[in-house]
Scaffold this motif. Sequence first.
Motif, short mmCIF file in Angstrom:
data_model
loop_
_atom_site.label_atom_id
_atom_site.label_comp_id
_atom_site.label_asym_id
_atom_site.label_seq_id
_atom_site.Cartn_x
_atom_site.Cartn_y
_atom_site.Cartn_z
N MET A 1 -77.57 -51.49 -69.30
CA MET A 1 -77.89 -50.35 -70.15
C MET A 1 -78.87 -50.77 -71.22
SD MET A 1 -74.36 -48.33 -70.96
CE MET A 1 -74.59 -46.62 -70.56
N GLY A 2 -79.87 -49.93 -71.45
CA GLY A 2 -80.84 -50.18 -72.50
C GLY A 2 -80.32 -49.71 -73.84
N LEU A 3 -81.11 -49.94 -74.87
CA LEU A 3 -80.73 -49.59 -76.23
C LEU A 3 -80.47 -48.10 -76.39
CD1 LEU A 3 -80.39 -51.75 -78.28
CD2 LEU A 3 -82.61 -51.20 -79.23
N ASP A 4 -81.35 -47.25 -75.84
CA ASP A 4 -81.16 -45.80 -75.96
C ASP A 4 -79.89 -45.35 -75.24
OD1 ASP A 4 -83.45 -45.50 -77.47
OD2 ASP A 4 -84.71 -44.95 -75.77
N SER A 5 -79.63 -45.91 -74.07
CA SER A 5 -78.42 -45.55 -73.32
C SER A 5 -77.16 -45.94 -74.09
CB SER A 5 -78.40 -46.24 -71.96
OG SER A 5 -79.48 -45.82 -71.17
N ILE A 6 -77.21 -47.11 -74.72
CA ILE A 6 -76.05 -47.56 -75.51
C ILE A 6 -75.85 -46.66 -76.71
CG2 ILE A 6 -75.22 -49.45 -76.98
CD1 ILE A 6 -76.54 -51.37 -74.90
N GLU A 7 -76.95 -46.28 -77.38
CA GLU A 7 -76.85 -45.37 -78.52
C GLU A 7 -76.24 -44.03 -78.07
OE1 GLU A 7 -79.73 -42.66 -81.31
OE2 GLU A 7 -80.55 -44.55 -80.59
N LEU A 8 -76.69 -43.53 -76.93
CA LEU A 8 -76.16 -42.28 -76.38
C LEU A 8 -74.67 -42.41 -76.08
CD1 LEU A 8 -76.72 -39.40 -75.32
CD2 LEU A 8 -77.35 -40.44 -73.13
N LEU A 9 -74.28 -43.52 -75.46
CA LEU A 9 -72.88 -43.78 -75.14
C LEU A 9 -72.03 -43.78 -76.40
CD1 LEU A 9 -70.83 -44.62 -72.84
CD2 LEU A 9 -71.25 -46.95 -73.61
N PHE A 10 -72.47 -44.50 -77.43
CA PHE A 10 -71.72 -44.57 -78.69
C PHE A 10 -71.58 -43.20 -79.32
CE2 PHE A 10 -72.95 -49.27 -79.55
CZ PHE A 10 -71.94 -49.70 -78.70
N PHE A 11 -72.66 -42.42 -79.29
CA PHE A 11 -72.61 -41.09 -79.90
C PHE A 11 -71.63 -40.19 -79.15
CE2 PHE A 11 -73.94 -36.82 -81.00
CZ PHE A 11 -74.00 -36.91 -82.38
N VAL A 12 -71.64 -40.25 -77.82
CA VAL A 12 -70.70 -39.46 -77.03
C VAL A 12 -69.26 -39.90 -77.32
CG1 VAL A 12 -69.89 -38.99 -74.66
CG2 VAL A 12 -72.34 -38.85 -75.21
N GLU A 13 -69.04 -41.20 -77.39
CA GLU A 13 -67.70 -41.71 -77.72
C GLU A 13 -67.22 -41.17 -79.07
OE1 GLU A 13 -67.31 -46.05 -75.52
OE2 GLU A 13 -68.33 -45.97 -77.47
N ASP A 14 -68.09 -41.23 -80.07
CA ASP A 14 -67.73 -40.75 -81.40
C ASP A 14 -67.49 -39.24 -81.41
OD1 ASP A 14 -67.92 -43.33 -82.35
OD2 ASP A 14 -69.89 -43.04 -83.28
N THR A 15 -68.32 -38.51 -80.67
CA THR A 15 -68.19 -37.05 -80.62
C THR A 15 -66.83 -36.64 -80.06
OG1 THR A 15 -70.57 -36.76 -80.35
CG2 THR A 15 -69.18 -34.93 -79.64
N PHE A 16 -66.41 -37.29 -78.99
CA PHE A 16 -65.17 -36.91 -78.32
C PHE A 16 -63.96 -37.77 -78.76
CE2 PHE A 16 -68.34 -35.16 -75.44
CZ PHE A 16 -67.82 -33.92 -75.14
N SER A 17 -64.20 -38.72 -79.66
CA SER A 17 -63.13 -39.64 -80.11
C SER A 17 -62.48 -40.35 -78.92
CB SER A 17 -62.07 -38.89 -80.93
OG SER A 17 -62.65 -38.30 -82.05
N ILE A 18 -63.32 -40.93 -78.08
CA ILE A 18 -62.87 -41.68 -76.90
C ILE A 18 -63.61 -43.01 -76.87
CG2 ILE A 18 -62.29 -39.65 -75.51
CD1 ILE A 18 -65.01 -39.99 -74.08
N ARG A 19 -63.20 -43.91 -75.99
CA ARG A 19 -63.88 -45.19 -75.80
C ARG A 19 -63.98 -45.49 -74.31
NH1 ARG A 19 -65.95 -44.39 -79.73
NH2 ARG A 19 -65.34 -45.03 -81.79
N PHE A 20 -65.11 -46.05 -73.92
CA PHE A 20 -65.33 -46.51 -72.55
C PHE A 20 -65.31 -48.03 -72.55
CE2 PHE A 20 -67.70 -42.45 -72.53
CZ PHE A 20 -67.05 -41.82 -71.49
N ASN A 21 -64.66 -48.63 -71.56
CA ASN A 21 -64.78 -50.09 -71.44
C ASN A 21 -66.08 -50.38 -70.68
OD1 ASN A 21 -64.27 -50.07 -68.57
ND2 ASN A 21 -62.07 -49.95 -69.00
N ALA A 22 -66.45 -51.64 -70.61
CA ALA A 22 -67.74 -52.03 -70.00
C ALA A 22 -67.87 -51.57 -68.55
CB ALA A 22 -67.92 -53.54 -70.10
N SER A 23 -66.80 -51.70 -67.76
CA SER A 23 -66.89 -51.31 -66.35
C SER A 23 -67.03 -49.80 -66.21
CB SER A 23 -65.69 -51.82 -65.55
OG SER A 23 -64.50 -51.22 -65.99
#
Length: 197
Positions: A1-23
Amino acid sequence: MGLDSIELLFFVEDTFSIRFNASEAEQINTVQDFSNSVYDKIVTKPNKECVSHKIFKRFKESIQRLKLSDIVVMPETKLSELFPNENLHRNWKLLETDIGLQLPELSSLDFSPKLSSHVSVLGVKIKKRSKPVLNGNVQQLIDWVISLNYNKLINIKEITSKYEVERIICGIIYDRMGVRINEIELEHSITYDLGID
């Protein structure tokens, strides 16, 4: 994942109050994958009025009230039939004001459909023009409007369907990554189709 994808992932996690593991994060390739992954992690509260139906009704009533078209408005009605080029900018703004929600930004191809799909300088294509909004239909417009206004229309703490998650994900991609809302499709690859590294 690139920097933008990681930023998007973090924002989605924060929005929904969830966490994704690496896999789990590695399995997200398309907008639909993103929506499915979020949906699998949240608790839904069904039996609420469908947001899509509610906005369609609001849109249809607004078209009639403003007398923008004599055409019967159905989900499959082409936007180009409802909004002829005459007074397009004015009518689009009237509709946006009347329904009280942000509409997708029209592109130069909406106003001048005969333009080339690319901007050329000295005969060299340097940039592709934005996809015309009016090529879509009413249902697509409803989807785009819900995505653009997800903060107003969807209570993230009381998600009722996968559709709501899909609209929020599209809205986040628009907000955070600057991809035009009418160019985000669920089957699009986040990296290759949307250009998010």
